[in-house]
Design an enzyme around this catalytic site. Structure first.
Site, short mmCIF file in Angstrom:
data_model
loop_
_atom_site.label_atom_id
_atom_site.label_comp_id
_atom_site.label_asym_id
_atom_site.label_seq_id
_atom_site.Cartn_x
_atom_site.Cartn_y
_atom_site.Cartn_z
N LYS A 51 0.98 -0.88 -0.20
CA LYS A 51 -0.06 0.20 -0.04
C LYS A 51 0.46 1.14 -0.03
CE LYS A 51 -3.91 -2.43 2.02
NZ LYS A 51 -4.87 -2.89 2.94
N GLN A 95 -4.99 -1.66 9.85
CA GLN A 95 -4.79 -2.92 9.16
C GLN A 95 -5.38 -4.31 10.17
OE1 GLN A 95 -3.91 -3.00 5.84
NE2 GLN A 95 -4.47 -5.66 5.90
N ASP A 118 -10.93 2.79 4.02
CA ASP A 118 -11.85 1.79 3.28
C ASP A 118 -12.89 1.60 3.88
OD1 ASP A 118 -9.81 -1.19 3.99
OD2 ASP A 118 -8.96 0.07 6.12
#
Ligand code: GUN
Length: 280
Positions: A51, A95, A118
């Site tokens: 990422k 995460q 997200d």
């Protein structure tokens, strides 16, 4: 037809990069993505590194905040609060999975919905389910973009989604409903999986069972999107038996090289959208 997720993701990243260059010229600011990584789970470390690398390539500044796996929930919540109030940060991603002393629910709820790249915060989940503007989770968004490359008009198509997770199955169902598909969500307690899958014009497999979908589970006119990433021996395979199906299907994504690259490209897209909405 094999769908080249790497190529589609590269095209999307190029568009994002050009838009960021354009903005940078005008206002001399870049989007920023801040990632919180807790513990030393190897796949998470790999995802986060990826990422970061992809962010930098398109002009998104990126920082990773790392905590040991014993970190207290309160410490992470305080950090999220700090990041929520930092005007230089466009997107926050924690995460997953989290260690057991940390509540996923509390963490997801703590992230400012406007920075929730997200799309997991219940405000975004609710907006998506209501058909309102929202941040859409990256993997289902990537899947939809791939599907739309092959089928512009999804209205009336029968979409079958295998898996009902908050990350994939549920938001995928909402997105396809918004496209006027007839949507069936099947899962581990569904009575006849094969029979349901055979109805699919669009099949999205997001269940985490290696090679679950066999060639006699899909119509040859179907588009098959494989979200699975499963380790079998030293090989990574999807939820769909790609080798069995690939020569007799309208379109299929491979694993790796299908949905995976699109997920990261969509994360960059979400970060840019958050930046444009609130920081320009
Ligand atoms: N772990 C595996 N996939 C994801 C994802 O899409 N977002 C976050 N935050 N964690 C993950």
């Amino acid at each position: 037809m094999i769908i080249d997720g790497k190529k589609e993701a590269a095209n999307l990243r190029e568009e994002i990069k050009n838009e960021i260059l354009e903005i940078k010229k005008r206002i001399n600011k870049n989007p920023n993505l801040t990632v919180i990584l807790i513990g030393d789970f190897t796949p998470s470390q790999i995802y986060v590194r990826n990422k970061e690398k992809n962010s930098k390539e398109v002009g998104i500044t990126s920082n990773i905040i790392k905590y040991p796996k014993e970190v207290k929930e309160k410490e992470v919540l305080n950090k999220i609060n700090e990041l929520n109030n930092d005007k230089n940060i466009s997107g926050i991603l924690v995460q997953l999975p989290l260690p057991e002393q940390i509540s996923k629910e509390k963490i997801i709820n703590a992230i400012d919905p406007k920075k929730d790249v997200d799309g997991f915060n219940p405000i975004n989940v609710g907006n998506l389910a209501s058909g309102y503007k929202s941040i859409v989770p990256c993997t289902p968004l990537g899947c939809l973009l791939l599907i739309k490359k092959f089928e512009k008009n999804l209205s009336g198509k029968h979409a079958v989604i295998i898996g009902r997770s908050n990350l994939n199955g549920k938001p995928m169902a909402q997105l396809l409903l918004k496209e006027n598909c007839t949507v069936t969500v099947v899962h581990s307690k569904t009575n006849n999986l094969q029979e349901e899958c055979l109805k699919a014009d669009i099949l999205v497999a997001a269940v985490g069972v290696p090679n679950l979908v066999k060639k006699d589970w899909v119509k040859s006119s179907a588009i098959v999107i494989d979200v699975g990433i499963n380790k079998v021996g030293d090989k990574i395979v999807g939820d769909v038996n790609f080798e069995e199906i690939k020569d007799n299907i309208k379109a299929i994504t491979p694993v790796p090289g299908g949905v995976g690259p699109m997920t990261i490209a969509c994360l960059l897209k979400n970060t840019l959208e958050c930046f444009k909405a609130h920081q320009i």
